[in-house]
Scaffold this motif. Sequence first.
Motif, PDB file in Angstrom:
ATOM      1  N   SER A 191      36.709  49.941  31.639  1.00 12.93           N
ATOM      2  CA  SER A 191      36.190  48.598  31.931  1.00 12.93           C
ATOM      3  C   SER A 191      36.891  47.967  33.128  1.00 12.93           C
ATOM      4  CB  SER A 191      36.382  47.700  30.702  1.00 12.93           C
ATOM      5  OG  SER A 191      37.740  47.325  30.591  1.00 12.93           O
ATOM      6  N   HIS A 226      40.193  47.989  33.453  1.00 19.18           N
ATOM      7  CA  HIS A 226      41.577  47.671  33.055  1.00 19.18           C
ATOM      8  C   HIS A 226      42.329  48.948  32.714  1.00 19.18           C
ATOM      9  CE1 HIS A 226      39.313  43.992  32.137  1.00 19.18           C
ATOM     10  NE2 HIS A 226      40.416  43.371  32.460  1.00 19.18           N
ATOM     11  N   HIS A 258      44.881  50.332  37.305  1.00 23.16           N
ATOM     12  CA  HIS A 258      44.865  48.882  37.625  1.00 23.16           C
ATOM     13  C   HIS A 258      46.250  48.297  37.387  1.00 23.16           C
ATOM     14  CE1 HIS A 258      44.231  44.572  37.529  1.00 23.16           C
ATOM     15  NE2 HIS A 258      44.490  44.529  36.234  1.00 23.16           N
ATOM     16  N   HIS A 261      50.463  42.669  31.353  1.00 28.19           N
ATOM     17  CA  HIS A 261      49.591  41.505  31.493  1.00 28.19           C
ATOM     18  C   HIS A 261      48.191  41.671  30.903  1.00 28.19           C
ATOM     19  CE1 HIS A 261      47.754  43.477  35.029  1.00 28.19           C
ATOM     20  NE2 HIS A 261      46.773  42.610  34.886  1.00 28.19           N
ATOM     21  N   ASP A 262      47.693  42.899  30.784  1.00 27.13           N
ATOM     22  CA  ASP A 262      46.333  43.070  30.250  1.00 27.13           C
ATOM     23  C   ASP A 262      46.306  43.695  28.859  1.00 27.13           C
ATOM     24  OD1 ASP A 262      44.577  41.877  32.051  1.00 27.13           O
ATOM     25  OD2 ASP A 262      44.468  43.650  33.354  1.00 27.13           O
ATOM     26  N   ASP A 281      44.245  41.363  26.634  1.00 31.41           N
ATOM     27  CA  ASP A 281      43.036  40.746  27.195  1.00 31.41           C
ATOM     28  C   ASP A 281      41.979  40.633  26.095  1.00 31.41           C
ATOM     29  OD1 ASP A 281      40.405  40.493  28.495  1.00 31.41           O
ATOM     30  OD2 ASP A 281      41.552  40.715  30.355  1.00 31.41           O
ATOM     31  N   LYS A 288      38.850  40.269  26.136  1.00 31.99           N
ATOM     32  CA  LYS A 288      37.609  41.023  26.302  1.00 31.99           C
ATOM     33  C   LYS A 288      37.733  42.447  25.765  1.00 31.99           C
ATOM     34  CE  LYS A 288      36.929  40.290  30.860  1.00 31.99           C
ATOM     35  NZ  LYS A 288      38.083  39.402  31.009  1.00 31.99           N
ATOM     36  N   ASP A 333      47.328  40.224  40.454  1.00 31.05           N
ATOM     37  CA  ASP A 333      46.171  40.554  39.618  1.00 31.05           C
ATOM     38  C   ASP A 333      44.876  40.189  40.332  1.00 31.05           C
ATOM     39  OD1 ASP A 333      45.127  41.574  37.220  1.00 31.05           O
ATOM     40  OD2 ASP A 333      44.994  39.586  36.301  1.00 31.05           O
ATOM     41  N   ALA A 385      41.409  42.285  42.181  1.00 36.24           N
ATOM     42  CA  ALA A 385      40.029  41.987  41.784  1.00 36.24           C
ATOM     43  C   ALA A 385      39.135  41.787  43.003  1.00 36.24           C
ATOM     44  CB  ALA A 385      39.990  40.742  40.909  1.00 36.24           C
ATOM     45  N   GLY A 395      38.237  45.731  44.327  1.00 35.20           N
ATOM     46  CA  GLY A 395      37.558  44.702  43.537  1.00 35.20           C
ATOM     47  C   GLY A 395      36.071  45.011  43.377  1.00 35.20           C
ATOM     48  N   THR A 429      34.264  45.829  39.798  1.00 36.60           N
ATOM     49  CA  THR A 429      33.190  44.947  39.330  1.00 36.60           C
ATOM     50  C   THR A 429      32.003  45.754  38.819  1.00 36.60           C
ATOM     51  OG1 THR A 429      33.885  43.235  40.844  1.00 36.60           O
ATOM     52  CG2 THR A 429      31.606  43.114  40.072  1.00 36.60           C
ATOM     53  N   ALA A 475      30.628  46.197  34.954  1.00 36.57           N
ATOM     54  CA  ALA A 475      29.232  45.957  34.582  1.00 36.57           C
ATOM     55  C   ALA A 475      28.627  47.209  33.936  1.00 36.57           C
ATOM     56  CB  ALA A 475      28.435  45.539  35.817  1.00 36.57           C
ATOM     57  N   ALA A 514      26.618  41.918  38.035  1.00 40.92           N
ATOM     58  CA  ALA A 514      27.839  42.147  38.802  1.00 40.92           C
ATOM     59  C   ALA A 514      27.751  41.459  40.165  1.00 40.92           C
ATOM     60  CB  ALA A 514      28.053  43.647  38.981  1.00 40.92           C
ATOM     61  N   HIS A 529      28.606  37.989  39.911  1.00 43.17           N
ATOM     62  CA  HIS A 529      30.036  37.807  39.616  1.00 43.17           C
ATOM     63  C   HIS A 529      30.858  37.531  40.891  1.00 43.17           C
ATOM     64  CE1 HIS A 529      33.671  38.138  37.265  1.00 43.17           C
ATOM     65  NE2 HIS A 529      34.133  39.110  38.032  1.00 43.17           N
ATOM     66  N   LEU A 585      34.736  36.085  42.292  1.00 42.92           N
ATOM     67  CA  LEU A 585      35.552  36.852  43.240  1.00 42.92           C
ATOM     68  C   LEU A 585      35.696  36.180  44.600  1.00 42.92           C
ATOM     69  CD1 LEU A 585      34.381  40.436  42.243  1.00 42.92           C
ATOM     70  CD2 LEU A 585      36.247  39.064  41.316  1.00 42.92           C
TER      71      LEU A 585
HETATM   72  P1  ADP Z   1      41.882  40.955  35.176  1.00 43.58           P
HETATM   73  O1  ADP Z   1      42.188  40.302  33.869  1.00 43.58           O
HETATM   74  O2  ADP Z   1      42.478  42.300  35.335  1.00 43.58           O
HETATM   75  O3  ADP Z   1      42.099  40.087  36.364  1.00 43.58           O
HETATM   76  P2  ADP Z   1      39.155  40.656  34.336  1.00 43.58           P
HETATM   77  O4  ADP Z   1      39.436  40.923  32.912  1.00 43.58           O
HETATM   78  O5  ADP Z   1      38.709  39.274  34.674  1.00 43.58           O
HETATM   79  O6  ADP Z   1      40.351  41.122  35.259  1.00 43.58           O
HETATM   80  O7  ADP Z   1      38.087  41.677  34.835  1.00 43.58           O
HETATM   81  C1  ADP Z   1      38.349  43.048  35.092  1.00 43.58           C
HETATM   82  C2  ADP Z   1      37.494  43.530  36.236  1.00 43.58           C
HETATM   83  O8  ADP Z   1      36.136  43.379  35.887  1.00 43.58           O
HETATM   84  C3  ADP Z   1      37.700  42.669  37.473  1.00 43.58           C
HETATM   85  O9  ADP Z   1      37.585  43.447  38.617  1.00 43.58           O
HETATM   86  C4  ADP Z   1      36.598  41.651  37.378  1.00 43.58           C
HETATM   87  O10 ADP Z   1      36.204  41.133  38.603  1.00 43.58           O
HETATM   88  C5  ADP Z   1      35.503  42.445  36.722  1.00 43.58           C
HETATM   89  N1  ADP Z   1      34.649  41.577  35.927  1.00 43.58           N
HETATM   90  C6  ADP Z   1      35.012  40.632  35.037  1.00 43.58           C
HETATM   91  N2  ADP Z   1      33.938  39.993  34.518  1.00 43.58           N
HETATM   92  C7  ADP Z   1      32.853  40.579  35.106  1.00 43.58           C
HETATM   93  C8  ADP Z   1      31.420  40.413  35.014  1.00 43.58           C
HETATM   94  N3  ADP Z   1      30.892  39.520  34.203  1.00 43.58           N
HETATM   95  N4  ADP Z   1      30.645  41.213  35.772  1.00 43.58           N
HETATM   96  C9  ADP Z   1      31.177  42.141  36.588  1.00 43.58           C
HETATM   97  N5  ADP Z   1      32.495  42.359  36.726  1.00 43.58           N
HETATM   98  C10 ADP Z   1      33.322  41.593  36.001  1.00 43.58           C
END
Ligand code: ADP
Length: 191
Positions: free
Chosen positions: A20, A22, A26, A55-56, A59, A61, A113, A117, A122, A126, A130, A144, A147, A152
């Motif tokens: 995903s 992460h 990364h 840091h992740d 997370d 998500k 971080d 991205a 980045g 992304t 997606a 994406a 996004h 971004l």
């Molecule tokens: P981090 O916590 O490592 O900064 P995120 O958890 O926000 O990053 O997201 C991980 C990666 O997925 C990043 O590159 C981010 O831009 C991308 N991302 C997050 N949300 C979306 C989305 N809704 N659509 C596409 N890419 C996304």
Amino acid sequence: MNVIQETKQFIETIHASDSSGHDVAHVERVVRLVERLMENEPVNRTVLLLSAYLHDVEDHKLGRPKGLVKQHLSSIDITDEQANLVMAVIDEVSFSKGKTPTTRESEILQDADRLDAIGAIGIARTFQYAGSLGTPLDLAETSAVQHFQDKLLKLAGNMHTEKAKRLAMSRHTFMQQFLEQFHEEWDGIDT
Ligand code: ADP
Ligand code: NI
């Protein structure tokens, strides 16, 4: 083995097989960016590096249970004060929580971080993110491509350290060029 190496090993198991955006790479890029950004900065290096590695881990998500970071920190040879600092830094880093960093350590980790991205990496992350959700490649509000507008393209203007501002500027320009070309091809007006 020192506490940094132990933590590196810990996150290698935590982030193994992530698709995903992460993944372990990364986290390692963020650690390398932190190392570049913290030169000549008055920071607690151990706290900052531990925060970068961790840091992740929690997370939201990614659906991992709460408490993993605390559990790891209590298993390595650091003081309670250091452990609390690491947890405070991690808590301030997330974009979605919208917090403003209150320490230089949090500012540097947030810069690192966010640098990962944007730019070419980045863009790749992304679309990988997606794809991992099964999202079609379209221009819908949840796509994406959208996004970039939602998040971004806002990141480069909000860096804290001078070095990150510089790196962010060229990554930002690259993303803008990518999007311009993308839309021209999509609309069939590229030359
Ligand atoms: P981090 O916590 O490592 O900064 P995120 O958890 O926000 O990053 O997201 C991980 C990666 O997925 C990043 O590159 C981010 O831009 C991308 N991302 C997050 N949300 C979306 C989305 N809704 N659509 C596409 N890419 C996304
Ligand atoms: Ni991250």
